[in-house]
Design an enzyme around this catalytic site. Structure first.
Site, mmCIF file in Angstrom:
data_model
loop_
_atom_site.group_PDB
_atom_site.id
_atom_site.type_symbol
_atom_site.label_atom_id
_atom_site.label_comp_id
_atom_site.label_asym_id
_atom_site.label_seq_id
_atom_site.Cartn_x
_atom_site.Cartn_y
_atom_site.Cartn_z
ATOM 1 N N LYS A 124 0.864 -1.193 0.000
ATOM 2 C CA LYS A 124 0.000 0.000 0.000
ATOM 3 C C LYS A 124 0.890 1.228 0.000
ATOM 4 O O LYS A 124 2.029 1.167 0.461
ATOM 5 C CB LYS A 124 -0.880 0.023 1.259
ATOM 6 C CG LYS A 124 -2.090 0.926 1.149
ATOM 7 C CD LYS A 124 -3.238 0.240 0.434
ATOM 8 C CE LYS A 124 -4.404 1.144 0.195
ATOM 9 N NZ LYS A 124 -5.574 0.393 -0.303
ATOM 10 N N ASP A 164 -7.094 4.384 -4.545
ATOM 11 C CA ASP A 164 -7.773 4.260 -3.247
ATOM 12 C C ASP A 164 -8.379 5.650 -3.009
ATOM 13 O O ASP A 164 -8.560 6.414 -3.978
ATOM 14 C CB ASP A 164 -6.782 3.849 -2.138
ATOM 15 C CG ASP A 164 -7.490 3.391 -0.858
ATOM 16 O OD1 ASP A 164 -7.954 2.246 -0.812
ATOM 17 O OD2 ASP A 164 -7.610 4.185 0.098
HETATM 18 P P1 NDP Z 1 -14.047 8.042 -1.617
HETATM 19 O O1 NDP Z 1 -13.746 8.866 -2.785
HETATM 20 O O2 NDP Z 1 -15.452 7.664 -1.352
HETATM 21 O O3 NDP Z 1 -13.477 8.735 -0.338
HETATM 22 C C1 NDP Z 1 -13.849 8.346 0.956
HETATM 23 C C2 NDP Z 1 -14.127 9.593 1.703
HETATM 24 O O4 NDP Z 1 -14.689 9.245 2.921
HETATM 25 C C3 NDP Z 1 -13.036 10.537 2.121
HETATM 26 O O5 NDP Z 1 -12.868 11.542 1.206
HETATM 27 C C4 NDP Z 1 -13.534 11.065 3.482
HETATM 28 O O6 NDP Z 1 -13.742 12.452 3.507
HETATM 29 C C5 NDP Z 1 -14.874 10.469 3.538
HETATM 30 N N1 NDP Z 1 -15.484 10.327 4.820
HETATM 31 C C6 NDP Z 1 -14.996 10.420 6.062
HETATM 32 N N2 NDP Z 1 -15.961 10.235 6.954
HETATM 33 C C7 NDP Z 1 -17.077 10.035 6.234
HETATM 34 C C8 NDP Z 1 -18.405 9.774 6.582
HETATM 35 N N3 NDP Z 1 -18.806 9.705 7.847
HETATM 36 N N4 NDP Z 1 -19.311 9.568 5.618
HETATM 37 C C9 NDP Z 1 -18.934 9.645 4.349
HETATM 38 N N5 NDP Z 1 -17.685 9.902 3.950
HETATM 39 C C10 NDP Z 1 -16.773 10.088 4.897
HETATM 40 O O7 NDP Z 1 -13.064 6.784 -1.689
HETATM 41 P P2 NDP Z 1 -13.231 5.386 -2.375
HETATM 42 O O8 NDP Z 1 -14.622 5.184 -2.823
HETATM 43 O O9 NDP Z 1 -12.117 5.183 -3.348
HETATM 44 O O10 NDP Z 1 -12.895 4.410 -1.151
HETATM 45 C C11 NDP Z 1 -13.795 4.232 -0.110
HETATM 46 C C12 NDP Z 1 -13.300 3.126 0.800
HETATM 47 O O11 NDP Z 1 -13.191 1.899 0.071
HETATM 48 C C13 NDP Z 1 -11.914 3.348 1.425
HETATM 49 O O12 NDP Z 1 -11.924 2.872 2.741
HETATM 50 C C14 NDP Z 1 -10.999 2.497 0.560
HETATM 51 O O13 NDP Z 1 -9.833 2.092 1.258
HETATM 52 C C15 NDP Z 1 -11.908 1.321 0.270
HETATM 53 N N6 NDP Z 1 -11.555 0.539 -0.897
HETATM 54 C C16 NDP Z 1 -11.340 1.125 -2.100
HETATM 55 C C17 NDP Z 1 -11.040 0.357 -3.201
HETATM 56 C C18 NDP Z 1 -10.854 0.984 -4.541
HETATM 57 O O14 NDP Z 1 -10.565 0.244 -5.483
HETATM 58 N N7 NDP Z 1 -10.990 2.292 -4.680
HETATM 59 C C19 NDP Z 1 -10.894 -1.089 -3.108
HETATM 60 C C20 NDP Z 1 -11.197 -1.637 -1.800
HETATM 61 C C21 NDP Z 1 -11.513 -0.832 -0.755
HETATM 62 P P3 NDP Z 1 -12.720 13.505 4.220
HETATM 63 O O15 NDP Z 1 -11.745 13.738 3.120
HETATM 64 O O16 NDP Z 1 -13.481 14.713 4.524
HETATM 65 O O17 NDP Z 1 -12.175 12.833 5.420
HETATM 66 O O1 2IT Z 2 -8.001 -1.507 -0.804
HETATM 67 C C1 2IT Z 2 -7.916 -1.998 -1.943
HETATM 68 O O2 2IT Z 2 -8.042 -3.198 -2.150
HETATM 69 C C2 2IT Z 2 -7.685 -1.071 -3.064
HETATM 70 N N1 2IT Z 2 -7.627 0.122 -2.858
HETATM 71 C C3 2IT Z 2 -7.484 -1.612 -4.445
HETATM 72 C C4 2IT Z 2 -6.100 -2.159 -4.615
HETATM 73 C C5 2IT Z 2 -5.742 -2.583 -6.003
HETATM 74 O O3 2IT Z 2 -4.554 -2.880 -6.194
HETATM 75 O O4 2IT Z 2 -6.582 -2.625 -6.891
#
Ligand code: NDP
Ligand code: 2IT
Length: 444
Positions: A124, A164
């Site tokens: 990561k 992410d």
């Molecule tokens: P987002 O673009 O949805 O960002 C997540 C946001 O959550 C941040 O910007 C943060 O805002 C906000 N946040 C904090 N508290 C809250 C709340 N109470 N309610 C809503 N939002 C809040 O990110 P992603 O969709 O890319 O990722 C979301 C989650 O999924 C993460 O935990 C990530 O690690 C996980 N994930 C992502 C993957 C991917 O491929 N993208 C794969 C697997 C898991 P602020 O900046 O104000 O703190």
């Molecule tokens: O938390 C996760 O699994 C991710 N943000 C995606 C990682 C990846 O390599 O696609």
């Protein structure tokens, strides 16, 4: 294995790294019995070797804003474990990013990637850069400066980053462009790429789709489906969007999404154009969900937690530790039957205990959100073969992978009364494959 002793030694070595320590404790508690039943693990020092990353690159990222002012951010790449494949995992840009958060994410990624059935190790990275309010050019300059340093560490068979929080297709484009220039090669070193230059179809939707597929498998163990269920989702980014799309397609009604400013309640259901709008909202880089309420005439609850909305299924899809013990109790009291994490470590240990004690379905992120990285793995395969699969092919493979992850959880997590402890199941199944590979390959 003495979990308390390992944890107290680790706390002394890494004081204050709370997220990292939380993630390690959960895994150790789950695998304790299996570890003790297999003396080859102790003999090969598997725990000592798996809880510390192979290496961490720390670097500074100097960049210049639109007014000519110089800024310096900190950045890291944590290469955790490559026993079963190249280091693989996303890059997060968020002001809260620190080493503890990246170590927790990298550690979880080892087991998640192992569960996908694909050959990927765990890693990561990220930076404390805040994309909020930055111009396009500032984001591009930051991504280029970030890659200037990172490119030396990565490669299609060594370490393959992805997105992410704060890193989506746009940022990946800027970073990949810089990598290509510096490395003088055009390989599949990054996943989440755009379709026109090696990206896989379905990758943007994959984490959310995978989470819903996993939840669907969990529901089926109770003879239930998504059809007619009320769903709430936290966040409004990439993962929430994919989850809303698939849950709606399966006949559920998504009634709430949230942002750091509060939550939106839309009793008509968030479907069709309203789901597309989530992407526009995220693209503004303002990180607020409130504008949805003007756009579609829905209720906005300022500063309130989305978990107070009555639902059948809850999908945390924002950030770590976003759902605590009190939230969990409210969900259970309101009749929620299934919680499935899109976010990594979205629920606190106390919240998870509430779900397990009440024997409701609980999908931990390393199983339920593995669809994102699994589809990254499929992107790597397509890049290596220099061809691209259709939407249907990728979706089918993703669906199969989520089913097989569910099977692995059943195998290792079913308790004597029939309740499926998915936390235990995912941790054990993910661990065994990596631990066996480490034993077979000797102490290196
Ligand atoms: P987002 O673009 O949805 O960002 C997540 C946001 O959550 C941040 O910007 C943060 O805002 C906000 N946040 C904090 N508290 C809250 C709340 N109470 N309610 C809503 N939002 C809040 O990110 P992603 O969709 O890319 O990722 C979301 C989650 O999924 C993460 O935990 C990530 O690690 C996980 N994930 C992502 C993957 C991917 O491929 N993208 C794969 C697997 C898991 P602020 O900046 O104000 O703190
Ligand atoms: O938390 C996760 O699994 C991710 N943000 C995606 C990682 C990846 O390599 O696609």
């Amino acid at each position: 294995m003495n979990v308390e002793k390992i944890m107290s030694d680790l706390e002394k070595k890494h004081p204050g790294e709370v997220e990292y320590l939380q993630a390690v404790r959960e895994v150790l508690e789950s695998i304790e019995d299996v570890y003790n039943e297999n003396p080859q693990y102790e003999a090969n020092g598997i725990i000592e070797r798996i809880i510390e990353p192979d290496r961490i690159l720390t670097f500074k990222v100097p960049w210049v804003d639109d007014k000519g002012k110089v800024h310096v951010n900190l950045a890291w790449r944590v290469q955790y474990n490559n026993a079963i494949g190249p280091y693989k995992g996303g890059i997060r840009f968020h002001p809260s990013v620190n080493l503890s958060i990246l170590k927790f994410l990298g550690f979880e990624q080892i087991f998640k990637n192992s569960l996908t059935t694909l050959p990927m190790g765990g890693g990561k990275g990220g930076s404390d850069f805040d994309p909020k309010g930055k111009s396009e050019k500032e984001i591009m300059r930051f991504c280029q400066a970030f890659m200037w340093e990172l490119w030396r560490m990565i490669g299609p068979d060594t370490d393959v980053p992805a997105g992410d929080i704060g890193v989506g297709a746009k940022e990946i484009g800027y970073k990949y462009g810089m990598y290509r220039k510096l490395a003088q090669e055009n390989t599949g070193v990054y996943t989440g790429k755009s379709r026109n230059w090696g990206g896989s179809l379905i990758r943007p939707e994959a984490t959310g789709f995978g989470n819903v597929y996993f939840a669907q498998e969990m529901l089926m163990t109770k003879g239930e489906t998504f059809k007619g269920k009320t769903v709430i989702i936290s966040g409004f980014g990439n993962v929430s969007w994919g989850a809303a799309l698939k849950a709606t397609e399966l006949g559920a009604k998504v009634v709430a999404i949230s942002g750091p400013d509060g939550y939106v309640y839309d009793k008509e259901g968030i479907s069709g154009r309203k789901i597309d709008y989530m992407k526009d909202l995220r693209a503004t880089n303002e990180d607020i969900v409130k504008p949805y309420s003007y756009e579609f005439g829905a209720e906005f609850h300022e500063g309130k937690r989305v978990w107070e909305v009555k639902c059948d299924i809850a999908l945390p899809c924002a950030i770590q530790n976003e759902l605590n013990e009190d939230d969990a109790k409210i969900l259970v009291e309101n009749g929620c039957i299934c919680v499935s994490e899109g976010s990594n470590m979205g629920c606190t240990p106390e919240a998870i205990e509430v779900f397990l004690n009440n024997k409701i379905l609980f999908g931990p992120g390393k199983a339920s959100n593995a669809g994102g990285v699994a589809t990254s793995g499929l992107e790597m395969s397509q890049n290596a073969m220099k061809l691209s699969w259709t939407r249907e092919e990728v979706n089918e493979k993703l669906h199969q992978i989520m089913k097989s992850i569910h099977e692995a959880c059943l195998k290792h997590g079913t308790e004597s009364d029939g309740y499926i402890n998915y936390v235990k199941g995912a941790n054990i199944a993910g661990f065994l494959k990596v631990a066996d590979a480490m034993v077979e390959q000797g102490v290196v």
